[in-house]
Design an enzyme around this catalytic site. Sequence first.
Site, PDB file in Angstrom:
ATOM      1  N   ARG A 123      47.980  47.626  42.079  1.00  0.00           N
ATOM      2  CA  ARG A 123      46.766  47.556  41.097  1.00  0.00           C
ATOM      3  C   ARG A 123      46.759  48.939  40.597  1.00  0.00           C
ATOM      4  NH1 ARG A 123      41.429  47.658  45.174  1.00  0.00           N
ATOM      5  NH2 ARG A 123      42.030  49.052  46.313  1.00  0.00           N
ATOM      6  N   ASN A 161      37.368  49.406  38.258  1.00  0.00           N
ATOM      7  CA  ASN A 161      37.161  49.333  39.728  1.00  0.00           C
ATOM      8  C   ASN A 161      37.586  50.818  40.212  1.00  0.00           C
ATOM      9  OD1 ASN A 161      36.053  47.905  42.188  1.00  0.00           O
ATOM     10  ND2 ASN A 161      38.217  48.722  42.732  1.00  0.00           N
ATOM     11  N   GLU A 162      36.616  51.719  41.102  1.00  0.00           N
ATOM     12  CA  GLU A 162      37.219  52.816  41.540  1.00  0.00           C
ATOM     13  C   GLU A 162      38.251  53.690  40.461  1.00  0.00           C
ATOM     14  OE1 GLU A 162      38.483  51.760  45.468  1.00  0.00           O
ATOM     15  OE2 GLU A 162      36.385  51.906  46.131  1.00  0.00           O
ATOM     16  N   GLU A 326      30.446  48.835  47.774  1.00  0.00           N
ATOM     17  CA  GLU A 326      31.134  48.068  48.980  1.00  0.00           C
ATOM     18  C   GLU A 326      30.712  48.711  50.157  1.00  0.00           C
ATOM     19  OE1 GLU A 326      35.328  48.362  47.879  1.00  0.00           O
ATOM     20  OE2 GLU A 326      34.921  47.841  45.792  1.00  0.00           O
ATOM     21  N   TRP A 334      45.522  47.475  54.966  1.00  0.00           N
ATOM     22  CA  TRP A 334      46.767  46.733  54.032  1.00  0.00           C
ATOM     23  C   TRP A 334      47.794  46.008  54.845  1.00  0.00           C
ATOM     24  CZ3 TRP A 334      47.716  49.504  48.794  1.00  0.00           C
ATOM     25  CH2 TRP A 334      46.520  49.592  47.974  1.00  0.00           C
ATOM     26  N   GLU A 376      45.816  42.933  50.837  1.00  0.00           N
ATOM     27  CA  GLU A 376      44.814  43.195  51.640  1.00  0.00           C
ATOM     28  C   GLU A 376      44.415  42.329  52.683  1.00  0.00           C
ATOM     29  OE1 GLU A 376      41.538  44.778  49.335  1.00  0.00           O
ATOM     30  OE2 GLU A 376      42.486  46.821  49.175  1.00  0.00           O
TER      31      GLU A 376
HETATM   32  C1  GAL Z   1      38.098  49.536  47.906  1.00  0.00           C
HETATM   33  C2  GAL Z   1      38.391  48.817  46.568  1.00  0.00           C
HETATM   34  C3  GAL Z   1      38.418  47.192  46.894  1.00  0.00           C
HETATM   35  C4  GAL Z   1      39.035  47.045  48.372  1.00  0.00           C
HETATM   36  C5  GAL Z   1      38.794  47.847  49.268  1.00  0.00           C
HETATM   37  C6  GAL Z   1      39.495  47.608  50.582  1.00  0.00           C
HETATM   38  O1  GAL Z   1      38.850  50.895  47.565  1.00  0.00           O
HETATM   39  O2  GAL Z   1      37.544  48.831  45.743  1.00  0.00           O
HETATM   40  O3  GAL Z   1      39.054  46.598  45.819  1.00  0.00           O
HETATM   41  O4  GAL Z   1      40.593  47.276  47.856  1.00  0.00           O
HETATM   42  O5  GAL Z   1      38.604  49.264  48.923  1.00  0.00           O
HETATM   43  O6  GAL Z   1      40.693  48.142  50.514  1.00  0.00           O
END
Ligand code: GAL
Length: 692
Positions: A123, A161-162, A326, A334, A376
């Site tokens: 990504r 996202n982020e 989150e 991962w 993930e």
């Molecule tokens: C964050 C991300 C999520 C997921 C989570 C766990 O950085 O926004 O999409 O990847 O970490 O890795």
Amino acid sequence: MNETIKRHISDNKQNFAWDSMTMGVCYYPEHWSEDLWAADLTRMKDTGISVIRIGEFAWNKIEPAENEYDFSFFDRFLDLCSQKEMKVIFCTPTATPPAWLTEAHEETLNARMDGVLYRHGCRKHYNYNSPVYLNYCRNIVEKSASHYGSHPAIIGWQIDNELNCEVREFYSDADDLAFRLFVQEKYETLDALNAAWGAVFWNQTYTDWNQVHLPRPVPAEGINPHRKLDYYRFIAQSAFRFCKMQADIIRQYRKPGDFITTNGMFPYIDNHRMQKECLDLYTYDSYPNFAFGLGTDPQNDPLNDRWNSKNQNEVRSICPHYGIMEQQSGAGGWANRMEGPAPRPGQLTLWALQSVAHGADFISFFRWRTCPFGTEIYWHGILDYDNRDNRKLREVKDFYQKFRALEPVCQADYVASFGLLKDYDNVWDMDTDIWHNRIASHSENEIFAGAELANLPYDIIYLRENSALSDLTGYPVLLYPHPVIMNKERAALLTAYVKQGGTLILGCRSGLKNENGICEMLPQPGLLQELTGTDIRDFTYTSPAEEAVYADWNGTRLPMPVFNDILTPLPGTQVLARYTGSYYAGEAALTERHTGQGRVLHLGSAFSRETLPKLLSYAGAVSPFTGLIEADGKDVELTLRRKGDKNFLFVLNFHASEVSYTLLKPMHSLFTGKEVSGPQTLPAFGAAVYEV
Ligand code: GAL
């Protein structure tokens, strides 16, 4: 664009605050068979979850092929959400451009510094500056916002996202071109650019704009630091523009009251500008397991995952009543990196309360169920692959009961005993200058640790171009550890702060450089000399070959770690402490100078956890916990949130064993509903919140 549903709600951003403590979860309808949706939503509601975040990686579900749109997938899902009374934060899917796009347009991809492109398959493979990518993004955001913007289930929008997660440096051809334009706009002439970058050194002088590039591979990685500083500013501007472009589109279509947010927090982003000009709400992704690595000694450091509170202080400076998009609910990992332990029973609740304690009124867990496929597979959510009830689900239910009890805390303000000043010039300069980094990162960690262990909570205030005196006067004591880069405006603001009665604490290397990162040819601390009343004629890294250097402050021994400015007091400046070791034993190590109603304390070294509480107490910083609680900072983290005349005292135990403390007056425990006072205990990973 469908003009009939286009709604010009407001050109202005709004500020969003939760009017009730709200629990959410991240959900990926595209990962599951549609048969599971209804049961998942019902089960979420039973758990107390009333908001879900969806869609951030699901471009193909809306535009499966170029210019072919299919809104039915999320229409079905959103309608089901309405039926189940589930509210939705809908995301723009720009963090994962589709294969049909990147295959046709390589120029949309980001590249490594050596020019190799990041290909489709993970990504965040895009760059912020490809006009082609920006067009595709504009289009998908417009299509999504115009189609879904009026859906009653939606309450807010997340952009991308982020931003800057995974990769935070950009080296595509589009970025190279955009960087040239960025510096051209900034400096206007090559002469100005050459001067700002000190380009005469090692014959780097540019004679044509076409010679100006992003940092590229160079021998010994010895890239010009001034060029690199501008590069980080450039990345921040690129991310800002990317975010603003999306926010401007969403704002045209969102329903009144729906918020725009993005989830952070990553390097080389001016979060404060983004919040001010694009967002209504800032959200943070809180993974306390990552905090282990941050402390000096993860095995023995009493702070452990409390290190995550350091980031939350930073988030609060962007948005005082933020949300957690989150919140870690399971072990992180991962398939190809990171092996994390599962949260111990109680830890999931504790971590969520850590966020609430620092100012969050919205907690959304990551993620509802662990994904059985993809990179993930080991990033565990609340539910496991088998989808059965488990201890994590029970704990989320239990957290919800606690969260309900915290309703009176919603929108209460965090109470700090001092302010920590920062600014992006210095934050980014740390990544161009290893000397700056070694000093400032040591201090940043030690200040956090010292403040935690002494129970002296702090706010972070970012100094910006338009910062006003009124941003500072609420803090009787301000600590600006190492403003290595200083400018006239900031020096004037600090002087005004001191004159009106503030106490400012500065550390070594203050005032060394100008905004380009070029060292000032002035007696140090440069533009701050009038304020500190000190002159630095000699300075050195503390030598690893010598014993640690200390200073004596009326019989108290102060560590003087990392770097020592040897201070010469100017007339009117008082010496508080003198070095006791090395070749400068007997010279001034800590000074005090009064200006107007206030004063400046100048410490010649980096800060240590031992020195911090002594300096703060001398400076007159007041603990908000005085008269409320007696607790050892090693045992518990304390925070206080205040609304009107009501105080909410959070006591958090990050240890795997019981801890005790004493309440100094009767208080109402929000979790037990009882009036309590005197000696109390908290179980392993336990937490209590009192209204007083
Ligand atoms: C964050 C991300 C999520 C997921 C989570 C766990 O950085 O926004 O999409 O990847 O970490 O890795």
